[in-house]
Scaffold this active site. Structure first.
Site, PDB file in Angstrom:
ATOM      1  N   HIS A   1      23.632  -0.123  -3.878  1.00 51.44           N
ATOM      2  CA  HIS A   1      22.614   0.860  -4.287  1.00 51.44           C
ATOM      3  C   HIS A   1      22.658   1.998  -3.270  1.00 51.44           C
ATOM      4  O   HIS A   1      21.912   2.026  -2.296  1.00 51.44           O
ATOM      5  CB  HIS A   1      21.227   0.225  -4.335  1.00 51.44           C
ATOM      6  CG  HIS A   1      20.137   1.247  -4.562  1.00 51.44           C
ATOM      7  ND1 HIS A   1      20.129   2.083  -5.652  1.00 51.44           N
ATOM      8  CD2 HIS A   1      19.057   1.593  -3.829  1.00 51.44           C
ATOM      9  CE1 HIS A   1      19.086   2.895  -5.576  1.00 51.44           C
ATOM     10  NE2 HIS A   1      18.423   2.623  -4.479  1.00 51.44           N
TER      11      HIS A   1
ATOM     12  N   GLY B   1      13.446  -2.480  -1.051  1.00 48.72           N
ATOM     13  CA  GLY B   1      13.513  -1.667   0.165  1.00 48.72           C
ATOM     14  C   GLY B   1      14.944  -1.439   0.614  1.00 48.72           C
ATOM     15  O   GLY B   1      15.743  -2.375   0.667  1.00 48.72           O
ATOM     16  N   ASN B   2      15.262  -0.190   0.935  1.00 48.30           N
ATOM     17  CA  ASN B   2      16.642   0.169   1.296  1.00 48.30           C
ATOM     18  C   ASN B   2      16.974  -0.091   2.766  1.00 48.30           C
ATOM     19  O   ASN B   2      16.074  -0.058   3.591  1.00 48.30           O
ATOM     20  CB  ASN B   2      16.878   1.644   0.958  1.00 48.30           C
ATOM     21  CG  ASN B   2      17.005   1.831  -0.534  1.00 48.30           C
ATOM     22  OD1 ASN B   2      17.628   1.014  -1.196  1.00 48.30           O
ATOM     23  ND2 ASN B   2      16.398   2.879  -1.055  1.00 48.30           N
TER      24      ASN B   2
ATOM     25  N   GLY C   1       4.671   0.576  -4.094  1.00 47.31           N
ATOM     26  CA  GLY C   1       3.661  -0.460  -4.334  1.00 47.31           C
ATOM     27  C   GLY C   1       2.553   0.035  -5.245  1.00 47.31           C
ATOM     28  O   GLY C   1       2.130  -0.655  -6.178  1.00 47.31           O
TER      29      GLY C   1
ATOM     30  N   ALA D   1       0.821  -1.220   0.000  1.00 40.75           N
ATOM     31  CA  ALA D   1       0.000   0.000   0.000  1.00 40.75           C
ATOM     32  C   ALA D   1       0.851   1.265   0.000  1.00 40.75           C
ATOM     33  O   ALA D   1       0.328   2.367   0.064  1.00 40.75           O
ATOM     34  CB  ALA D   1      -0.936   0.007   1.211  1.00 40.75           C
TER      35      ALA D   1
ATOM     36  N   ARG E   1      19.160   5.380 -14.423  1.00 37.65           N
ATOM     37  CA  ARG E   1      19.563   6.786 -14.230  1.00 37.65           C
ATOM     38  C   ARG E   1      20.838   7.088 -15.013  1.00 37.65           C
ATOM     39  O   ARG E   1      20.966   8.147 -15.642  1.00 37.65           O
ATOM     40  CB  ARG E   1      19.791   7.065 -12.742  1.00 37.65           C
ATOM     41  CG  ARG E   1      18.505   7.187 -11.935  1.00 37.65           C
ATOM     42  CD  ARG E   1      18.781   7.160 -10.438  1.00 37.65           C
ATOM     43  NE  ARG E   1      17.594   7.497  -9.663  1.00 37.65           N
ATOM     44  CZ  ARG E   1      17.477   7.314  -8.347  1.00 37.65           C
ATOM     45  NH1 ARG E   1      18.485   6.792  -7.649  1.00 37.65           N
ATOM     46  NH2 ARG E   1      16.366   7.658  -7.719  1.00 37.65           N
TER      47      ARG E   1
END
Length: 328
Positions: free
Chosen positions: A190, A133-134, A18, A14, A165
């Site tokens: 990353h 997710g970082n 997502g 959510a 990028r």
């Protein structure tokens, strides 16, 4: 003969990424226009998040996607990951004001330990896992280490946003089409330490390095621009780069599942010791994909500048790994 639906688990379903991701998966952009999907959506088990997830599912219903064969809402990874063929681990705890990096690693370490264990227990044995997710590399490393019964190669981290990028910056610099850029590599973590490397890159067979021929631009403009792009977008938009992250996740999974036709892409994968990167380190490497498997591009020459940049990003990753060693 219509294909059997595959199960796609998405965490943080959510959230902003997502929301930018699910409609594209359901429309067939990730796994192909002939592949039905069942979405198994995980959110934290609090009332507000689950209610928001229900709202997203209502919208997915309202799109009447022909390929959306079913969807489920979950608050527990043990049910969300059941028989999953693909798992996109998008949800993670963002760094709050005044939060130390060590604290962030610890909080996310607990999340990804639990998710790795759940994948180990209930997912398909061939599940393809992408951590978005970082800190993505270290979260993927934790999940992999927490799932000893699944093949290491099934766990990957998202470096594709950095790759895309970098491609965009090269297209702008050369005035060429981004689609014509080949053999671009992003090494490492990353994070702003990643090393986007266009020494081998070509545009319609011509060397990008020769076209640009400006080491000062490479070191002082190109690399900082790509490395700090996420922060620049937050500064401009007031929100993080959710749509471009979702797009990169689609690219990563599509290429892994459907192949790259010999083209190089960047994936964060567990090292087997190549290029001097210690085994199991989750590191951005150039790969090609075929028949649902990725293969490292080997034998590339690493010059002194590149080695220095690779060492820097590796050092950061090893520091992160050391910070979560007690969780594994």
């Amino acid at each position: 003969m219509s294909k059997k639906p595959v199960r796609v688990a998405v965490t943080g379903a959510a959230g902003q990424i997502g929301y930018a991701l699910l409609f594209r998966i359901a429309s067939g952009e990730m796994l192909g226009k002939d592949q039905p999907v069942i979405l198994q959506l995980l959110e934290i088990p609090d009332e507000k998040a689950q209610k928001a997830l229900k709202g997203v599912m209502m919208e997915l219903d309202d799109c009447a996607f022909p390929l959306l064969a079913g969807m489920e809402a979950h608050g527990d990874p043990m049910t969300a990951f059941k028989d999953a063929d693909y798992a996109l681990l998008v949800g993670s705890r963002p760094r709050g004001p005044g939060m130390e990096r060590a604290e962030l690693l610890a909080v996310n370490g607990a999340i990804f330990t639990a998710q790795g264990k759940a994948l180990n227990a209930v997912a398909s044995r061939n599940v393809k896992v992408l951590v978005v997710g970082n800190p993505a590399n270290t979260n993927a490393y934790i999940a992999m280490k927490s799932a000893p019964d699944l093949p290491r190669k099934n766990f990957t981290a998202m470096l594709r946003l950095d790759h895309n990028r970098a491609a965009s910056q090269i297209a702008a610099k050369t005035g060429k089409a981004v689609a014509d850029i080949e053999k671009l590599v992003v090494w490492g973590n990353h994070s702003p330490t990643m090393y986007a490397d266009y020494r081998f890159a070509t545009i319609k067979g011509e060397s990008v390095a020769k076209m640009i021929n400006d080491q000062e631009w490479n070191a002082n403009t190109f690399l900082p621009t790509v490395g700090k792009r996420g922060a620049a977008i937050i500064e401009a938009r007031g929100l993080s780069s959710a749509a471009s992250a979702a797009n990169a996740a689609i690219d990563h999974m599509r290429d892994w599942a459907l192949g790259t036709n010999g083209k190089w892409v960047t994936m964060g994968i567990p090292s087997d010791g190549q290029y001097g990167i210690p085994k199991d380190t989750m590191f951005g490497f150039p790969v090609t994909c075929e028949n649902g498997e990725y293969k490292l591009v080997e034998g590339l020459e690493i010059d002194a500048f590149s080695q220095e940049r690779i060492n820097k990003t590796l050092e950061e990753l090893q520091g992160e790994q050391a910070g979560v060693a007690h969780l594994i």
